[in-house]
Scaffold this motif. Sequence first.
Motif, PDB file in Angstrom:
ATOM      1  N   THR A 221       5.060   6.232  -6.010  1.00 41.45           N
ATOM      2  CA  THR A 221       4.413   5.797  -7.250  1.00 41.45           C
ATOM      3  C   THR A 221       3.865   4.378  -7.157  1.00 41.45           C
ATOM      4  OG1 THR A 221       6.550   5.053  -8.135  1.00 41.45           O
ATOM      5  CG2 THR A 221       5.881   7.310  -8.627  1.00 41.45           C
ATOM      6  N   PHE A 222       4.229   3.645  -6.107  1.00 42.85           N
ATOM      7  CA  PHE A 222       3.732   2.280  -5.935  1.00 42.85           C
ATOM      8  C   PHE A 222       2.513   2.217  -5.012  1.00 42.85           C
ATOM      9  CE2 PHE A 222       8.257   1.838  -6.953  1.00 42.85           C
ATOM     10  CZ  PHE A 222       8.195   0.938  -8.002  1.00 42.85           C
ATOM     11  N   THR A 223       2.074   3.352  -4.500  1.00 39.24           N
ATOM     12  CA  THR A 223       0.915   3.364  -3.617  1.00 39.24           C
ATOM     13  C   THR A 223      -0.375   3.219  -4.424  1.00 39.24           C
ATOM     14  OG1 THR A 223       0.827   5.786  -3.709  1.00 39.24           O
ATOM     15  CG2 THR A 223       2.097   4.793  -1.917  1.00 39.24           C
ATOM     16  N   GLN A 224      -1.413   2.749  -3.735  1.00 41.30           N
ATOM     17  CA  GLN A 224      -2.699   2.551  -4.398  1.00 41.30           C
ATOM     18  C   GLN A 224      -3.345   3.897  -4.710  1.00 41.30           C
ATOM     19  OE1 GLN A 224      -5.390   0.177  -2.119  1.00 41.30           O
ATOM     20  NE2 GLN A 224      -6.501  -0.563  -3.925  1.00 41.30           N
ATOM     21  N   LEU A 254     -13.235   4.197  -2.546  1.00 42.33           N
ATOM     22  CA  LEU A 254     -13.044   3.926  -1.126  1.00 42.33           C
ATOM     23  C   LEU A 254     -12.862   2.435  -0.928  1.00 42.33           C
ATOM     24  CD1 LEU A 254     -15.742   6.268   0.445  1.00 42.33           C
ATOM     25  CD2 LEU A 254     -13.293   6.694   0.196  1.00 42.33           C
ATOM     26  N   GLN A 255     -11.897   2.089  -0.128  1.00 44.72           N
ATOM     27  CA  GLN A 255     -11.631   0.695   0.146  1.00 44.72           C
ATOM     28  C   GLN A 255     -12.443   0.260   1.361  1.00 44.72           C
ATOM     29  OE1 GLN A 255      -9.819  -1.196  -1.911  1.00 44.72           O
ATOM     30  NE2 GLN A 255      -9.634   0.628  -3.189  1.00 44.72           N
ATOM     31  N   LEU A 256     -13.614  -0.345   1.110  1.00 46.78           N
ATOM     32  CA  LEU A 256     -14.467  -0.791   2.201  1.00 46.78           C
ATOM     33  C   LEU A 256     -14.050  -2.188   2.641  1.00 46.78           C
ATOM     34  CD1 LEU A 256     -17.912   0.366   0.785  1.00 46.78           C
ATOM     35  CD2 LEU A 256     -16.441   1.551   2.434  1.00 46.78           C
ATOM     36  N   PRO A 257     -14.247  -2.498   3.913  1.00 43.12           N
ATOM     37  CA  PRO A 257     -13.903  -3.845   4.370  1.00 43.12           C
ATOM     38  C   PRO A 257     -14.796  -4.888   3.708  1.00 43.12           C
ATOM     39  CG  PRO A 257     -15.073  -2.638   6.084  1.00 43.12           C
ATOM     40  CD  PRO A 257     -14.774  -1.657   5.020  1.00 43.12           C
ATOM     41  N   GLU A 258     -14.215  -6.029   3.439  1.00 43.27           N
ATOM     42  CA  GLU A 258     -14.950  -7.092   2.791  1.00 43.27           C
ATOM     43  C   GLU A 258     -15.998  -7.665   3.759  1.00 43.27           C
ATOM     44  OE1 GLU A 258     -14.048 -11.417   0.661  1.00 43.27           O
ATOM     45  OE2 GLU A 258     -12.432 -10.186   1.528  1.00 43.27           O
ATOM     46  N   THR A 259     -17.229  -7.791   3.240  1.00 37.43           N
ATOM     47  CA  THR A 259     -18.340  -8.331   4.073  1.00 37.43           C
ATOM     48  C   THR A 259     -18.606  -9.773   3.703  1.00 37.43           C
ATOM     49  OG1 THR A 259     -19.957  -7.517   2.465  1.00 37.43           O
ATOM     50  CG2 THR A 259     -19.402  -6.055   4.292  1.00 37.43           C
TER      51      THR A 259
END
Length: 265
Positions: A221-224, A254-259
């Motif tokens: 329950t603590f997962t994103q 979707l968790q995309l990498p920060e650019t």
Amino acid sequence: SSGVNTLTGGFPKSHSSQWSDLSVARTPLSVDHSPDSGLVSTPLPSDRFRFASWHRLEQCEVTGDQLTCPRVREPSEEELFQREGADVCLDRGRRRREEEGQSWEERLQENWENCLELNLSYQDLGDPFQQENFLRILRRLIRVQKLQLVDNSLTNLSSVRLPCRMLNLHRNHLVCLRQLPKLPAVEHLCLSENAISSLRGLGALGSSPLRSLNLTRNPVTFTQDYRAVFSSLPKLEVLDGIPKLPEDSLPTRLQLPETRICNIL
């Protein structure tokens, strides 16, 4: 005013006699040890049957489908050792059943096949000593609709298929959803207070008519994006007691990498 006699330096007679009586006259107290006094615990007449299953009692015609919370847990060796000599007959009967197997009469009296609602909670049925008999009973529950298995230290039920509509596995030792039994008709499933840390295996419930799922007090329950379970269970209406919200119908982000932009001057 202090109550002390200034001439003698002592307390009045009424006070001194009170303390002298307590120090001199020490009459031993008599304690009633009779069974009616409440100080001695006397076993009840039914005490010698506390480890017996109902269908192993003489002159008992009650079948399993007539009981809501039957005892199916076998007494452990430690419990057998603690019993008094009057219960040796029950121990002998247990050894006889191990040698000869369960009689046909006992199987008919259990009558698990016709059981619709059953509560087998708080019997420590996940213990290896209990596992064989417990799984045998589960495989015979071909018509059960409501099944309670609370606080039994269960770890894996994947080898069992249950037709129940409601299954309560609260407070057990499950670590993933793949350890669940096959549940083709389940509508209400409670898995609170286990050790489930991921949603792997959730797809096995996708074809079931599951409407409510409870995973409270599990690490998962603590997962994103935990509420994304609605996308895998199309018929799910309630998760952890909270109805489906409008944002639960949105696709998972979707968790995309920060650019980062670097300007070269």
